[in-house]
Design an enzyme around this catalytic site. Structure first.
Site, mmCIF file in Angstrom:
data_model
loop_
_atom_site.group_PDB
_atom_site.id
_atom_site.type_symbol
_atom_site.label_atom_id
_atom_site.label_comp_id
_atom_site.label_asym_id
_atom_site.label_seq_id
_atom_site.Cartn_x
_atom_site.Cartn_y
_atom_site.Cartn_z
ATOM 1 N N TYR A 213 22.015 14.652 21.553
ATOM 2 C CA TYR A 213 23.024 15.464 20.869
ATOM 3 C C TYR A 213 24.269 14.616 20.585
ATOM 4 C CZ TYR A 213 26.665 18.943 20.263
ATOM 5 O OH TYR A 213 27.730 19.659 19.778
ATOM 6 N N LYS B 94 22.715 28.144 23.832
ATOM 7 C CA LYS B 94 21.511 28.109 23.002
ATOM 8 C C LYS B 94 20.498 29.149 23.504
ATOM 9 C CE LYS B 94 23.856 25.043 20.907
ATOM 10 N NZ LYS B 94 24.442 24.025 21.688
ATOM 11 N N ARG C 54 38.999 31.129 39.012
ATOM 12 C CA ARG C 54 38.586 29.771 38.621
ATOM 13 C C ARG C 54 37.640 29.214 39.682
ATOM 14 N NH1 ARG C 54 41.584 25.973 40.264
ATOM 15 N NH2 ARG C 54 43.578 26.857 39.620
ATOM 16 N N ASP D 19 19.031 16.889 30.146
ATOM 17 C CA ASP D 19 19.553 18.005 29.358
ATOM 18 C C ASP D 19 18.338 18.808 28.897
ATOM 19 O OD1 ASP D 19 20.429 19.669 27.295
ATOM 20 O OD2 ASP D 19 21.973 18.277 26.636
HETATM 21 C C1 LIG Z 1 20.966 19.414 23.506
HETATM 22 C C2 LIG Z 1 22.402 19.844 23.568
HETATM 23 N N1 LIG Z 1 23.130 19.559 24.664
HETATM 24 C C3 LIG Z 1 24.427 19.923 24.760
HETATM 25 C C4 LIG Z 1 25.068 20.582 23.739
HETATM 26 C C5 LIG Z 1 26.527 20.957 23.876
HETATM 27 O O1 LIG Z 1 26.652 22.296 24.188
HETATM 28 P P1 LIG Z 1 27.940 23.211 23.829
HETATM 29 O O2 LIG Z 1 28.007 23.281 22.339
HETATM 30 O O3 LIG Z 1 27.627 24.505 24.504
HETATM 31 O O4 LIG Z 1 29.127 22.515 24.407
HETATM 32 C C6 LIG Z 1 24.353 20.905 22.586
HETATM 33 C C7 LIG Z 1 25.036 21.619 21.474
HETATM 34 O O5 LIG Z 1 24.544 21.705 20.376
HETATM 35 C C8 LIG Z 1 22.985 20.520 22.489
HETATM 36 O O6 LIG Z 1 22.254 20.796 21.393
#
Ligand SMILES: Cc1ncc(COP(=O)(O)O)c(C=O)c1O
Length: 386
Positions: A98, A195, A46, A170
């Site tokens: 998101y 992604k 961890r 992000d």
């Molecule tokens: C722009 C963006 N940030 C964060 C996330 C969250 O990621 P995760 O699904 O890996 O938790 C997503 C998920 O679709 C996303 O599109």
């Protein structure tokens, strides 16, 4: 070293124990120590694991950052950054983001007295107006999900720093291959590595990257204390995906540009959202801030939910599925999928209505992809004119 070389080599030297050229999957929870206080740098997985450490080093390098930390998901990474805040603190965020991040602000951190204000991220001055004395963090995505709006990262970094506030970006949609927020002035970068970075729809993961020793120390403490870490196999899969990131992003961008152009000329399409189209209102910012325009294209068709459903049902190559950023093409319906957690009126005010379809354009043959979209649009009712 340039980007593609770093993606393939940084953190991935031959294994010191065996000479294995590829970083091994250190599938172990614990490490045998020689005596009290004498170990080989690892005690418990961890806290740290060599496969995860290789991934973290590589991610930091790709974002031109000093420190990288890997998490079990993108939202775990986002939550780690939000853990820098304390009750009474305030966040200013661009509103087009998101849905899961919005849910984190609204349902997890707001009840802990961490308030937030949403602004139109296309206008940097709006961030300045929303900042108050309790504001500790500005949060943006660029391009945004799902409407592909852009936020001027340099301008927002300047506004935030003038007031002593951290800027978190992000960078999931753009990836470090197309855009480097730390170089543009951000303090911390977040990724859903699920992604493009993983790139093959086979692993969930997240990352936090920063140049700041202080942010790194706090987020690292949280990573170990809360424990939302990726396992060794997930770290390995992500690292393997990274090796082809540059190649994939070039092909995603080329395919997406062609699909956006095709959709822009289709009579059943009302609007196309793609920063690579000269008609996109922030095309010149995209040219300045990104090295190409990425693989995400959204568009709006007339006729609402029924028509959208016939489009999804008629697709043969695109899968109707959540997520994005992989080699295979996906089509998503934001109102029930990614943005289902945003109240309807709020969603529609932002332009995410029942006609909006989001495509994650993969790297299949472009003629096959265009043909798939052509025949799926043909299957939609003739009266759903754009
Ligand atoms: C722009 C963006 N940030 C964060 C996330 C969250 O990621 P995760 O699904 O890996 O938790 C997503 C998920 O679709 C996303 O599109």
């Amino acid at each position: 070293m340039n980007f593609s070389t770093r993606a393939i080599h940084v953190g991935q030297e031959a294994d010191p124990a065996t000479g294995a050229t590829i970083v091994p999957i250190y599938q172990t929870s614990t490490y045998t120590q020689e005596e009290i206080g004498k170990d080989k740098g690892y005690q418990y997985s961890r806290t740290g694991n060599p496969t995860r450490a290789a991934l973290e080093k590589c991610l930091a390098s790709l974002e031109n950052g000093k420190h990288g930390l890997a998490f079990a998901s993108g939202l775990a990474a986002a939550s780690a950054v939000l853990s820098l805040l304390r009750p009474g603190d305030h966040i200013v965020s661009a509103e087009d983001l998101y849905g899961g991040t919005f849910r984190l602000f609204e349902k997890v951190y707001l009840p802990q007295q961490i308030a937030y204000t949403l602004v139109d991220g296309r206008r940097p001055e709006e961030f300045g107006k929303a900042i108050r004395k309790e504001t500790k963090l500005v949060w943006i995505e660029s391009p945004t999900n799902p409407l592909l709006h852009l936020v001027d990262i340099e301008a927002v970094a300047q506004i935030s720093h003038e007031r002593g506030i951290l800027l978190a970006v992000d960078n999931t949609f753009a990836t470090p291959y197309l855009q480097k927020p730390l170089t543009l002035g951000a303090d911390v970068v977040i990724h859903s590595t699920t992604k493009y970075i993983g790139g093959h729809s086979d692993v969930i993961g997240g990352a936090v990257i920063t140049d700041s020793d202080a942010i790194f120390q706090q987020v690292k403490f949280y990573q170990n204390a809360v424990g939302a870490v990726p396992g060794p196999f997930d770290s390995w899969l992500t690292l393997r995906g990274i090796k082809t990131l540059a190649l994939r992003m070039r092909q995603h961008s080329e395919n997406a540009q062609k699909i956006a152009e095709y959709l822009a000329g289709h009579p059943k399409v009302k609007k196309v959202y793609y920063p690579g189209l000269p008609k996109h209102p922030q095309h010149s910012l995209a040219e300045r801030q990104m090295s190409d325009f990425g693989g995400m294209v959204s568009f709006e068709i007339g006729g609402g939910r029924d028509v959208a459903n016939s489009f999804f049902k008629a697709l043969n190559i695109f899968s109707y599925a959540e997520s994005l950023g992989a080699v295979e093409s996906l089509a998503c319906y934001p109102v029930v999928m990614t943005h289902g957690s945003i109240p309807r009126e709020e969603r529609e005010r932002r332009g995410i209505n029942e006609g909006v379809i989001r495509l994650s354009v993969g790297i299949e043959d472009i003629q096959d992809l265009i043909e798939d979209i052509r025949q799926a649009l043909t299957a939609c009712r003739a009266d759903c004119k754009g």
